[in-house]
Design an enzyme around this catalytic site. Structure first.
Site, PDB file in Angstrom:
ATOM      1  N   HIS A 257       0.832  -1.212   0.000  1.00  0.00           N
ATOM      2  CA  HIS A 257       0.000   0.000   0.000  1.00  0.00           C
ATOM      3  C   HIS A 257       0.869   1.266   0.000  1.00  0.00           C
ATOM      4  O   HIS A 257       0.526   2.250  -0.647  1.00  0.00           O
ATOM      5  CB  HIS A 257      -0.962   0.004   1.196  1.00  0.00           C
ATOM      6  CG  HIS A 257      -1.861  -1.200   1.209  1.00  0.00           C
ATOM      7  ND1 HIS A 257      -2.498  -1.634   2.332  1.00  0.00           N
ATOM      8  CD2 HIS A 257      -2.207  -2.075   0.222  1.00  0.00           C
ATOM      9  CE1 HIS A 257      -3.202  -2.714   2.040  1.00  0.00           C
ATOM     10  NE2 HIS A 257      -3.039  -3.007   0.772  1.00  0.00           N
TER      11      HIS A 257
ATOM     12  N   ASP B 221      -3.478  -2.580  -4.941  1.00  0.00           N
ATOM     13  CA  ASP B 221      -2.444  -3.601  -4.695  1.00  0.00           C
ATOM     14  C   ASP B 221      -1.581  -3.808  -5.947  1.00  0.00           C
ATOM     15  O   ASP B 221      -0.352  -3.920  -5.855  1.00  0.00           O
ATOM     16  CB  ASP B 221      -3.101  -4.947  -4.335  1.00  0.00           C
ATOM     17  CG  ASP B 221      -3.567  -4.996  -2.893  1.00  0.00           C
ATOM     18  OD1 ASP B 221      -3.129  -4.182  -2.068  1.00  0.00           O
ATOM     19  OD2 ASP B 221      -4.394  -5.904  -2.586  1.00  0.00           O
TER      20      ASP B 221
ATOM     21  N   HIS C 205      -1.322 -10.966  -5.161  1.00  0.00           N
ATOM     22  CA  HIS C 205       0.102 -10.646  -5.033  1.00  0.00           C
ATOM     23  C   HIS C 205       0.989 -11.672  -5.728  1.00  0.00           C
ATOM     24  O   HIS C 205       1.950 -11.324  -6.409  1.00  0.00           O
ATOM     25  CB  HIS C 205       0.490 -10.529  -3.564  1.00  0.00           C
ATOM     26  CG  HIS C 205      -0.269  -9.454  -2.841  1.00  0.00           C
ATOM     27  ND1 HIS C 205      -0.232  -8.123  -3.222  1.00  0.00           N
ATOM     28  CD2 HIS C 205      -1.108  -9.512  -1.786  1.00  0.00           C
ATOM     29  CE1 HIS C 205      -1.007  -7.410  -2.412  1.00  0.00           C
ATOM     30  NE2 HIS C 205      -1.553  -8.233  -1.537  1.00  0.00           N
TER      31      HIS C 205
HETATM   32 ZN    ZN Z   1      -4.047  -4.518  -0.269  1.00  0.00          ZN
END
Ligand code: ZN
Length: 279
Positions: A67, A228, A251
């Site tokens: 972030h 993200d 991710h």
């Molecule tokens: Zn996040």
């Protein structure tokens, strides 16, 4: 200098972060001050991508960097030192709103140098059977993200945006971290989400969200996925000019895609634009 403090979403540990200006060509450099360890924000420093992006060096880790990285990238900061005195960047309210305002309050200086960027010239596709991410040529910086949940209220969200600082600040930065109530126990059993609460995450139950304050956008979840993605993609070290399209990603697939992009040397070229730092 900018300072903020808070609790880590996953470790539940408090930490203080100090942002310091850095000369051009520094990039984004993290320092774990309690371990005297420097970790450059780069794809090669990623050591874990389960439910957050963790970078590290020689066994010293810094968790949930995405972030802060997204904020820096979103408002165009290329060079900065990030000092943190613990294992995780504070989650704050789960979004980038507070980070944007404290950094903009401090000011950003132009460093008068053209900085390199990656221009996509041929499509690059990662398809792992679940997540699909592609980058295709585009005259600008565009992101499209699609998520699909097996949930009776929140099923599909899809958003396409041309990225610039204003769009990041208004459309992306306020979108909070989110998770499903049914996953919270599993996360805690795995030593994660120890600092999670309704103050720093949107929690989705079977009948809707648990947060009494409601959502900041009807499609807040896909906006947070873009937040993200911007953070993770900044780990490549260069802004990407092209259209990034991500579906059911996270991710791990973000990082796998970046590794594929780096090795697909015939699908992109390097250009140059202006360079900035924070003061
Ligand atoms: Zn996040």
């Amino acid at each position: 200098m900018v300072k903020f403090e808070g609790t880590g979403l996953h470790t539940g540990r408090p930490s203080t972060v100090v942002l310091k200006p850095a000369p051009r060509d520094t990039g984004i450099v993290f320092i774990r001050t309690d371990r005297s360890t420097i970790v450059k924000a780069h794809i090669g420093a990623v050591v874990d991508t389960a439910f957050a992006t963790t970078i590290g060096y020689n066994g010293t880790r810094i968790k949930t960097v995405e972030h802060l990285l997204s904020t820096l990238s979103g408002i165009g900061i290329d060079n900065i030192i990030v000092e943190v005195n613990g294992p995780e960047i504070p989650i704050l309210d789960g979004s980038s709103t507070e980070l944007v305002s404290i950094i903009l309050d401090a000011g950003i200086s132009k460093q008068g140098k053209k900085r390199p960027y990656i221009r996509i010239t041929k499509p690059i596709i990662l398809d792992d059977g679940h997540a699909e991410i592609m980058a295709v040529p585009y005259n600008g910086r565009r992101v499209t993200y699609r998520i699909h949940f097996k949930h009776r209220i929140f099923d599909m969200q899809n958003l396409s945006l041309d990225l610039n600082e204003e769009v990041f600040i208004k459309e992306i930065a306020p979108a909070r971290t989110f998770g499903f109530l049914k996953h919270v126990e599993m996360l805690r059993a795995n030593g994660l989400a120890k600092g999670g609460s309704l103050d720093n995450a949107v929690v989705i139950g079977d009948n809707g969200i648990l947060n009494k304050t409601g959502l900041r956008f009807n499609d807040e979840f896909v906006r947070h996925k873009i937040l993200d993605l911007i953070g993770d993609f900044s780990l490549i070290g260069y802004p990407i000019y092209g259209h990034i399209i991500a579906e059911r990603a996270g991710h791990s697939s973000h990082v796998r895609f970046l590794r594929k992009l780096l090795s697909s040397v015939n699908s992109w070229e390097i250009g140059r634009a202006s360079c900035r730092e924070r003061v």
